[in-house]
Motif scaffolding. Structure first.
Motif, PDB file in Angstrom:
ATOM      1  N   ALA A  96       0.900  -1.160   0.151  1.00 53.96           N
ATOM      2  CA  ALA A  96       0.252  -0.044   0.234  1.00 53.96           C
ATOM      3  C   ALA A  96       1.057   1.199   0.052  1.00 53.96           C
ATOM      4  O   ALA A  96       1.877   1.365   0.874  1.00 53.96           O
ATOM      5  CB  ALA A  96      -1.177   0.101   1.238  1.00 53.96           C
ATOM      6  N   VAL A  97       0.458   2.492  -0.929  1.00 53.73           N
ATOM      7  CA  VAL A  97       1.289   3.368  -1.022  1.00 53.73           C
ATOM      8  C   VAL A  97       0.935   4.574  -0.199  1.00 53.73           C
ATOM      9  O   VAL A  97       1.379   5.672  -0.062  1.00 53.73           O
ATOM     10  CB  VAL A  97       1.411   3.964  -2.727  1.00 53.73           C
ATOM     11  CG1 VAL A  97       2.242   2.704  -3.119  1.00 53.73           C
ATOM     12  CG2 VAL A  97       0.136   4.083  -2.982  1.00 53.73           C
ATOM     13  N   SER A  98      -0.459   4.570   0.485  1.00 52.92           N
ATOM     14  CA  SER A  98      -1.190   5.695   1.027  1.00 52.92           C
ATOM     15  C   SER A  98      -0.236   6.073   2.170  1.00 52.92           C
ATOM     16  O   SER A  98      -0.442   7.244   2.389  1.00 52.92           O
ATOM     17  CB  SER A  98      -2.707   5.110   1.479  1.00 52.92           C
ATOM     18  OG  SER A  98      -2.482   4.023   2.266  1.00 52.92           O
ATOM     19  N   PRO A  99       0.194   5.385   2.912  1.00 47.80           N
ATOM     20  CA  PRO A  99       1.241   6.048   3.934  1.00 47.80           C
ATOM     21  C   PRO A  99       2.280   7.005   3.450  1.00 47.80           C
ATOM     22  O   PRO A  99       3.012   7.726   4.204  1.00 47.80           O
ATOM     23  CB  PRO A  99       1.639   4.867   4.876  1.00 47.80           C
ATOM     24  CG  PRO A  99       0.978   3.657   4.455  1.00 47.80           C
ATOM     25  CD  PRO A  99       0.724   3.811   2.998  1.00 47.80           C
ATOM     26  N   THR A 254      -4.289 -12.863   7.611  1.00 48.29           N
ATOM     27  CA  THR A 254      -2.934 -12.513   7.284  1.00 48.29           C
ATOM     28  C   THR A 254      -2.995 -11.088   6.686  1.00 48.29           C
ATOM     29  O   THR A 254      -2.036 -10.402   6.129  1.00 48.29           O
ATOM     30  CB  THR A 254      -2.056 -13.550   6.603  1.00 48.29           C
ATOM     31  OG1 THR A 254      -2.781 -13.810   5.417  1.00 48.29           O
ATOM     32  CG2 THR A 254      -1.943 -14.587   7.264  1.00 48.29           C
ATOM     33  N   ALA A 255      -4.278 -10.504   6.542  1.00 49.57           N
ATOM     34  CA  ALA A 255      -4.377  -9.491   5.619  1.00 49.57           C
ATOM     35  C   ALA A 255      -4.267  -8.005   6.563  1.00 49.57           C
ATOM     36  O   ALA A 255      -3.428  -7.596   6.924  1.00 49.57           O
ATOM     37  CB  ALA A 255      -5.771  -9.565   4.929  1.00 49.57           C
ATOM     38  N   ARG A 256      -5.354  -7.621   7.145  1.00 48.87           N
ATOM     39  CA  ARG A 256      -5.461  -6.417   8.157  1.00 48.87           C
ATOM     40  C   ARG A 256      -6.564  -6.532   9.113  1.00 48.87           C
ATOM     41  O   ARG A 256      -7.783  -7.398   8.575  1.00 48.87           O
ATOM     42  CB  ARG A 256      -5.720  -5.252   7.309  1.00 48.87           C
ATOM     43  CG  ARG A 256      -4.361  -4.581   6.288  1.00 48.87           C
ATOM     44  CD  ARG A 256      -3.607  -4.007   7.274  1.00 48.87           C
ATOM     45  NE  ARG A 256      -2.430  -3.640   6.248  1.00 48.87           N
ATOM     46  CZ  ARG A 256      -1.239  -4.198   6.368  1.00 48.87           C
ATOM     47  NH1 ARG A 256      -1.415  -5.580   6.482  1.00 48.87           N
ATOM     48  NH2 ARG A 256      -0.235  -3.675   5.209  1.00 48.87           N
ATOM     49  N   SER A 257      -6.228  -6.487  10.338  1.00 44.75           N
ATOM     50  CA  SER A 257      -7.155  -6.413  11.404  1.00 44.75           C
ATOM     51  C   SER A 257      -8.485  -5.638  11.059  1.00 44.75           C
ATOM     52  O   SER A 257      -9.464  -5.592  11.573  1.00 44.75           O
ATOM     53  CB  SER A 257      -6.551  -5.992  12.801  1.00 44.75           C
ATOM     54  OG  SER A 257      -6.208  -4.507  12.712  1.00 44.75           O
ATOM     55  N   TRP A 258      -8.168  -4.468  10.418  1.00 46.04           N
ATOM     56  CA  TRP A 258      -9.279  -3.551  10.036  1.00 46.04           C
ATOM     57  C   TRP A 258     -10.462  -4.297   9.300  1.00 46.04           C
ATOM     58  O   TRP A 258     -11.764  -3.814   9.385  1.00 46.04           O
ATOM     59  CB  TRP A 258      -8.659  -2.573   8.804  1.00 46.04           C
ATOM     60  CG  TRP A 258      -9.577  -1.719   7.861  1.00 46.04           C
ATOM     61  CD1 TRP A 258     -10.312  -1.931   6.819  1.00 46.04           C
ATOM     62  CD2 TRP A 258      -9.816  -0.497   8.210  1.00 46.04           C
ATOM     63  NE1 TRP A 258     -11.018  -1.139   6.354  1.00 46.04           N
ATOM     64  CE2 TRP A 258     -10.806   0.045   7.218  1.00 46.04           C
ATOM     65  CE3 TRP A 258      -9.430   0.412   9.142  1.00 46.04           C
ATOM     66  CZ2 TRP A 258     -11.365   1.270   7.174  1.00 46.04           C
ATOM     67  CZ3 TRP A 258      -9.954   1.660   9.327  1.00 46.04           C
ATOM     68  CH2 TRP A 258     -10.580   2.171   8.352  1.00 46.04           C
ATOM     69  N   LEU A 259     -10.352  -5.456   8.499  1.00 48.65           N
ATOM     70  CA  LEU A 259     -11.388  -6.187   8.081  1.00 48.65           C
ATOM     71  C   LEU A 259     -12.321  -6.942   9.115  1.00 48.65           C
ATOM     72  O   LEU A 259     -13.485  -7.500   8.570  1.00 48.65           O
ATOM     73  CB  LEU A 259     -10.812  -7.261   7.094  1.00 48.65           C
ATOM     74  CG  LEU A 259      -9.812  -6.552   6.253  1.00 48.65           C
ATOM     75  CD1 LEU A 259      -8.965  -7.755   5.268  1.00 48.65           C
ATOM     76  CD2 LEU A 259     -10.850  -6.015   4.950  1.00 48.65           C
ATOM     77  N   VAL A 260     -11.742  -7.153  10.379  1.00 53.23           N
ATOM     78  CA  VAL A 260     -12.448  -8.159  11.333  1.00 53.23           C
ATOM     79  C   VAL A 260     -12.802  -7.081  12.621  1.00 53.23           C
ATOM     80  O   VAL A 260     -12.072  -6.621  13.199  1.00 53.23           O
ATOM     81  CB  VAL A 260     -11.793  -9.278  11.665  1.00 53.23           C
ATOM     82  CG1 VAL A 260     -12.553 -10.405  12.784  1.00 53.23           C
ATOM     83  CG2 VAL A 260     -11.522 -10.187  10.343  1.00 53.23           C
ATOM     84  N   ASP A 261     -13.943  -7.029  12.970  1.00 51.40           N
ATOM     85  CA  ASP A 261     -14.332  -6.536  14.210  1.00 51.40           C
ATOM     86  C   ASP A 261     -13.395  -7.294  15.272  1.00 51.40           C
ATOM     87  O   ASP A 261     -13.880  -8.508  15.831  1.00 51.40           O
ATOM     88  CB  ASP A 261     -15.727  -6.807  14.710  1.00 51.40           C
ATOM     89  CG  ASP A 261     -16.245  -5.929  15.756  1.00 51.40           C
ATOM     90  OD1 ASP A 261     -15.433  -5.831  16.745  1.00 51.40           O
ATOM     91  OD2 ASP A 261     -17.375  -5.561  15.974  1.00 51.40           O
ATOM     92  N   ALA A 340      -5.221   4.399  -5.270  1.00 52.10           N
ATOM     93  CA  ALA A 340      -4.508   3.539  -4.325  1.00 52.10           C
ATOM     94  C   ALA A 340      -4.422   4.319  -3.061  1.00 52.10           C
ATOM     95  O   ALA A 340      -4.086   3.680  -2.259  1.00 52.10           O
ATOM     96  CB  ALA A 340      -3.067   3.302  -4.746  1.00 52.10           C
ATOM     97  N   LEU A 341      -4.763   5.491  -2.970  1.00 52.72           N
ATOM     98  CA  LEU A 341      -4.731   6.450  -1.813  1.00 52.72           C
ATOM     99  C   LEU A 341      -5.993   5.746  -1.117  1.00 52.72           C
ATOM    100  O   LEU A 341      -5.987   6.203   0.254  1.00 52.72           O
ATOM    101  CB  LEU A 341      -4.629   7.626  -2.188  1.00 52.72           C
ATOM    102  CG  LEU A 341      -3.528   8.233  -2.743  1.00 52.72           C
ATOM    103  CD1 LEU A 341      -3.843   9.916  -3.216  1.00 52.72           C
ATOM    104  CD2 LEU A 341      -2.181   8.187  -2.133  1.00 52.72           C
ATOM    105  N   ALA A 342      -6.906   5.234  -1.629  1.00 53.33           N
ATOM    106  CA  ALA A 342      -8.159   4.867  -0.767  1.00 53.33           C
ATOM    107  C   ALA A 342      -7.936   3.476   0.235  1.00 53.33           C
ATOM    108  O   ALA A 342      -8.546   3.371   0.898  1.00 53.33           O
ATOM    109  CB  ALA A 342      -9.360   4.642  -1.668  1.00 53.33           C
ATOM    110  N   ARG A 343      -6.810   2.979  -0.025  1.00 48.59           N
ATOM    111  CA  ARG A 343      -6.376   1.852   0.578  1.00 48.59           C
ATOM    112  C   ARG A 343      -5.887   2.253   2.007  1.00 48.59           C
ATOM    113  O   ARG A 343      -4.935   3.168   2.172  1.00 48.59           O
ATOM    114  CB  ARG A 343      -5.502   0.762  -0.323  1.00 48.59           C
ATOM    115  CG  ARG A 343      -4.943  -0.327   0.604  1.00 48.59           C
ATOM    116  CD  ARG A 343      -4.294  -1.330  -0.147  1.00 48.59           C
ATOM    117  NE  ARG A 343      -3.727  -2.315   0.729  1.00 48.59           N
ATOM    118  CZ  ARG A 343      -3.287  -3.582   0.293  1.00 48.59           C
ATOM    119  NH1 ARG A 343      -2.810  -3.691  -1.068  1.00 48.59           N
ATOM    120  NH2 ARG A 343      -2.570  -4.356   1.213  1.00 48.59           N
ATOM    121  N   VAL A 344      -6.577   1.615   2.968  1.00 51.23           N
ATOM    122  CA  VAL A 344      -6.038   2.009   4.385  1.00 51.23           C
ATOM    123  C   VAL A 344      -4.676   1.071   5.155  1.00 51.23           C
ATOM    124  O   VAL A 344      -5.016  -0.364   4.648  1.00 51.23           O
ATOM    125  CB  VAL A 344      -7.293   1.873   5.390  1.00 51.23           C
ATOM    126  CG1 VAL A 344      -7.110   2.088   6.791  1.00 51.23           C
ATOM    127  CG2 VAL A 344      -8.335   2.613   4.890  1.00 51.23           C
TER     128      VAL A 344
END
Length: 345
Positions: A96-99, A254-261, A340-344
């Protein structure tokens, strides 16, 4: 610290200048001696060894044609961009390039490329390892034996399963998701994918069936999360969705915790109804007192799924190859646009 890789001032006749804004230890992990030689033949490298130091980065960018970024590099905002009048390419050594990039980068016409594709294989392998561990309850056996549980009692675990013929659900046919699909299908798993962007032709090529998220969750013995972290995927799996998992099922993330509560997942795990294998968390580093650490039905790793020696080298090789394409006037293979900036991260 800022310096020239060969001790000489860069920017000779016809030579591009590439600013490598990476911590020394990360630079050494990413670039083999061969990759660094290739880069040095292409351009004059300038090293910024404290990439979060905006002043040092701004000084280096004054004559830069290319900027190489990585974990810890300061974000290229309008202020830093103003110090880089010649900049043509931002080459990110991760996904991800957003940071690291901003709208100002794209507004200026600076091209952006990333090496995330090189992480797909190692992350997929960890997801496969997680899958096998959950199916065979290896994490539960290990926890019991290390915790002093008597031998006979430690052997009384929930039913175990093999991967041959196993119904596996995949949420997101991303690059990593597709690599994982290839691995589990090679071992005989039957895969169903939830991804609104996966068309019939691609599904057929992958050898998978497409279904809605609820069906995938309810019908899978193992569900692996590989979706992108976007605004609309925040807590894609909440309490309602997690309740659809069958008793004894396993969740791999193994992706992002963002996806799971995480709170909803913790509630399900505390009940003992499901198992999980996790490489990502809401709080990183994961606090030592976090309740996930104490649960016997959870397998944990410290956000290291992509960090193999070969995977890191692949990131460096991909970055050098993209720089070579750019300087040669050829099409970039991994260029991204402002979407790509929309990716968190």
């Amino acid at each position: 610290m800022t310096g020239f890789a060969d001790g000489a001032r860069p920017g000779g006749p016809g030579r591009a200048v590439v600013v490598v804004a990476l911590r020394p230890e990360l630079r050494e992990q990413l670039f083999t001696a061969d990759a660094w030689q290739r880069l040095s033949r292409l351009a004059d490298p300038v090293l910024v060894e404290r990439p979060d130091d905006r002043s040092a980065l701004a000084d280096a960018l004054t004559g830069a044609d290319i900027l190489v970024t990585g974990w810890g590099t300061a974000r290229l905002d309008a202020e830093l961009l103003a110090a880089a009048p010649r900049l043509e390419l931002l080459a990110h050594t991760g996904g991800a390039v957003s940071p690291y990039a901003t709208r100002a980068v794209f507004d200026r016409g600076v091209r952006v490329t990333q090496a995330g594709g090189a992480m797909a294989r190692p992350v997929a392998e960890v997801a496969l390892a997680f899958t096998l561990a959950l199916l065979h309850r290896i994490h539960r056996f290990d926890h019991a034996l290390r915790g002093g549980v008597p031998w006979a009692e430690a052997g009384r675990m929930p039913e175990r399963h093999q991967i041959l013929g196993c119904p596996i659900g995949v949420i997101g046919a991303s690059r990593t998701g597709r690599a994982y699909i290839g691995l589990v299908r090679a071992l005989g798993a039957e895969v169903t994918v939830a991804d609104p962007c996966l068309g019939a032709a691609d599904a057929a090529a992958l050898g998978v069936r497409v279904a809605g998220l609820d069906e995938v969750l309810a019908a899978s013995r193992i569900t692996a999360v590989h979706a992108p972290a976007l605004a609309e995927t925040r807590h894609l799996l909440g309490a309602r969705e997690l309740a659809l998992l069958p008793d004894g099922a396993g969740l791999v993330n193994t992706a992002r915790s963002w996806l799971v509560d995480e709170d909803a997942l913790l509630a399900e795990l505390r009940s003992g109804r499901i198992d999980a294998a996790l490489d990502v968390y809401d709080a990183e580093p994961l606090p030592t007192e976090h309740p996930l650490r104490a649960l016997p039905n959870v397998l944990l790793t410290p956000h290291q799924a992509a960090a193999t020696v070969e995977g890191r080298h692949a990131l460096g090789d991909s970055t050098v190859a993209e720089i070579e394409r750019h300087l040669g006037g050829r099409e970039l293979l991994h260029e991204v646009g402002r979407d790509a900036l929309a990716r968190v991260e």
